[in-house]
Design a protein around this motif. Structure first.
Motif, PDB file in Angstrom:
ATOM      1  N   TYR A  66       0.825  -1.201   0.000  1.00 57.41           N
ATOM      2  CA  TYR A  66       0.000   0.000   0.000  1.00 57.41           C
ATOM      3  C   TYR A  66       0.864   1.258   0.000  1.00 57.41           C
ATOM      4  O   TYR A  66       1.984   1.261   0.496  1.00 57.41           O
ATOM      5  CB  TYR A  66      -0.949   0.003   1.204  1.00 57.41           C
ATOM      6  CG  TYR A  66      -0.285  -0.305   2.519  1.00 57.41           C
ATOM      7  CD1 TYR A  66       0.287   0.703   3.297  1.00 57.41           C
ATOM      8  CD2 TYR A  66      -0.214  -1.609   2.999  1.00 57.41           C
ATOM      9  CE1 TYR A  66       0.900   0.424   4.498  1.00 57.41           C
ATOM     10  CE2 TYR A  66       0.408  -1.898   4.203  1.00 57.41           C
ATOM     11  CZ  TYR A  66       0.959  -0.875   4.951  1.00 57.41           C
ATOM     12  OH  TYR A  66       1.574  -1.153   6.140  1.00 57.41           O
ATOM     13  N   ASP A  84      -2.977   5.222   0.521  1.00 60.41           N
ATOM     14  CA  ASP A  84      -3.785   4.028   0.813  1.00 60.41           C
ATOM     15  C   ASP A  84      -3.844   3.768   2.317  1.00 60.41           C
ATOM     16  O   ASP A  84      -4.896   3.436   2.860  1.00 60.41           O
ATOM     17  CB  ASP A  84      -3.196   2.775   0.140  1.00 60.41           C
ATOM     18  CG  ASP A  84      -3.359   2.755  -1.360  1.00 60.41           C
ATOM     19  OD1 ASP A  84      -4.241   3.467  -1.877  1.00 60.41           O
ATOM     20  OD2 ASP A  84      -2.584   2.022  -2.011  1.00 60.41           O
ATOM     21  N   SER A 128      -7.235   3.825   4.366  1.00 60.85           N
ATOM     22  CA  SER A 128      -7.667   2.585   5.022  1.00 60.85           C
ATOM     23  C   SER A 128      -7.854   2.791   6.515  1.00 60.85           C
ATOM     24  O   SER A 128      -8.810   2.291   7.096  1.00 60.85           O
ATOM     25  CB  SER A 128      -6.653   1.468   4.784  1.00 60.85           C
ATOM     26  OG  SER A 128      -6.719   1.050   3.460  1.00 60.85           O
ATOM     27  N   SER A 184      -6.297  -2.586  -0.173  1.00 64.59           N
ATOM     28  CA  SER A 184      -4.981  -1.988   0.062  1.00 64.59           C
ATOM     29  C   SER A 184      -4.088  -2.903   0.892  1.00 64.59           C
ATOM     30  O   SER A 184      -2.928  -2.599   1.083  1.00 64.59           O
ATOM     31  CB  SER A 184      -5.137  -0.648   0.779  1.00 64.59           C
ATOM     32  OG  SER A 184      -5.708  -0.858   2.043  1.00 64.59           O
TER      33      SER A 184
END
Length: 197
Positions: free
Chosen positions: A136, A140, A144, A175
């Motif tokens: 990731y 990301d 997340s 991710s």
């Protein structure tokens, strides 16, 4: 009307955490509210402990050697986590540190700072992410983390507006940081603008 860019940071809500039966530490909630284009999320809330602040300062200093970084409150052998004055003095020092760091454009460009402020990644995981050793990206990781925690009302409105404006392109939750669940809360309180300091 053009709004002036702002970044509000609050360090608050110190809590004693048990590491094991012999060791405890205090962590602090870091609340960010901003309209700055430098930030992926406009509001975020994480918990960090003192040694993670030490790590952040060391990493920022090594990446910006010509900048004199603000000092952290000193680590003292006489610090007593059961003494509210000691804990509040450290909390104030941590907040002042972040306020000064967030005023420097060069420091704001450091991905570690954003991961520190907007995810719960450990220092090791932040380093891995920044150096490209994870599945990731920095963005990301931040998205997340935000999707795993309660959203703030302002971001909900922005997200609804973005969804209405977007085509069928939607963000993937693959991710590698885990499933998305808006019902999980990090225990952070949304802060009204009047709390800005």
């Amino acid at each position: 009307m053009i709004c002036k860019e702002f970044v509000t940071v609050l360090v608050r809500d110190p809590r004693i955490q048990k590491e094991d039966s012999w060791h405890s530490y205090i962590d602090y909630e870091i609340f960010i509210h901003t309209n700055s284009i430098c930030f992926t999320r406009k509001t975020s809330c994480v918990r960090r402990r003192y040694r993670e602040f030490l790590w952040l300062r060391q990493r920022l200093q090594s990446n910006a050697v010509l900048i004199q970084l603000p000092e952290l409150p000193s680590r003292t052998p006489f610090f007593n986590m059961n003494n509210p004055n000691h804990v509040d003095h450290r909390r104030q020092g941590l907040q002042e540190f972040l306020e000064k760091v967030l005023q420097d454009a060069l420091l704001l460009s450091d991905s570690r700072l954003h991961l520190f402020l907007q995810t719960q990644l450990s220092p090791e995981d932040m380093e891995a992410c920044v150096s490209g050793q994870t599945k990731y990206s920095v963005a990301d990781a931040i998205h997340s983390f935000a999707s795993l925690n309660r959203r703030f009302p302002i971001e909900d409105e922005e997200r609804k507006k973005e969804k209405n404006d977007a085509d069928s392109d939607s963000e993937s939750s693959s991710s590698g940081l885990g499933p998305s669940d808006d019902s999980i809360s990090c225990g952070c309180k949304a802060s009204p603008a009047s709390e800005e300091s």
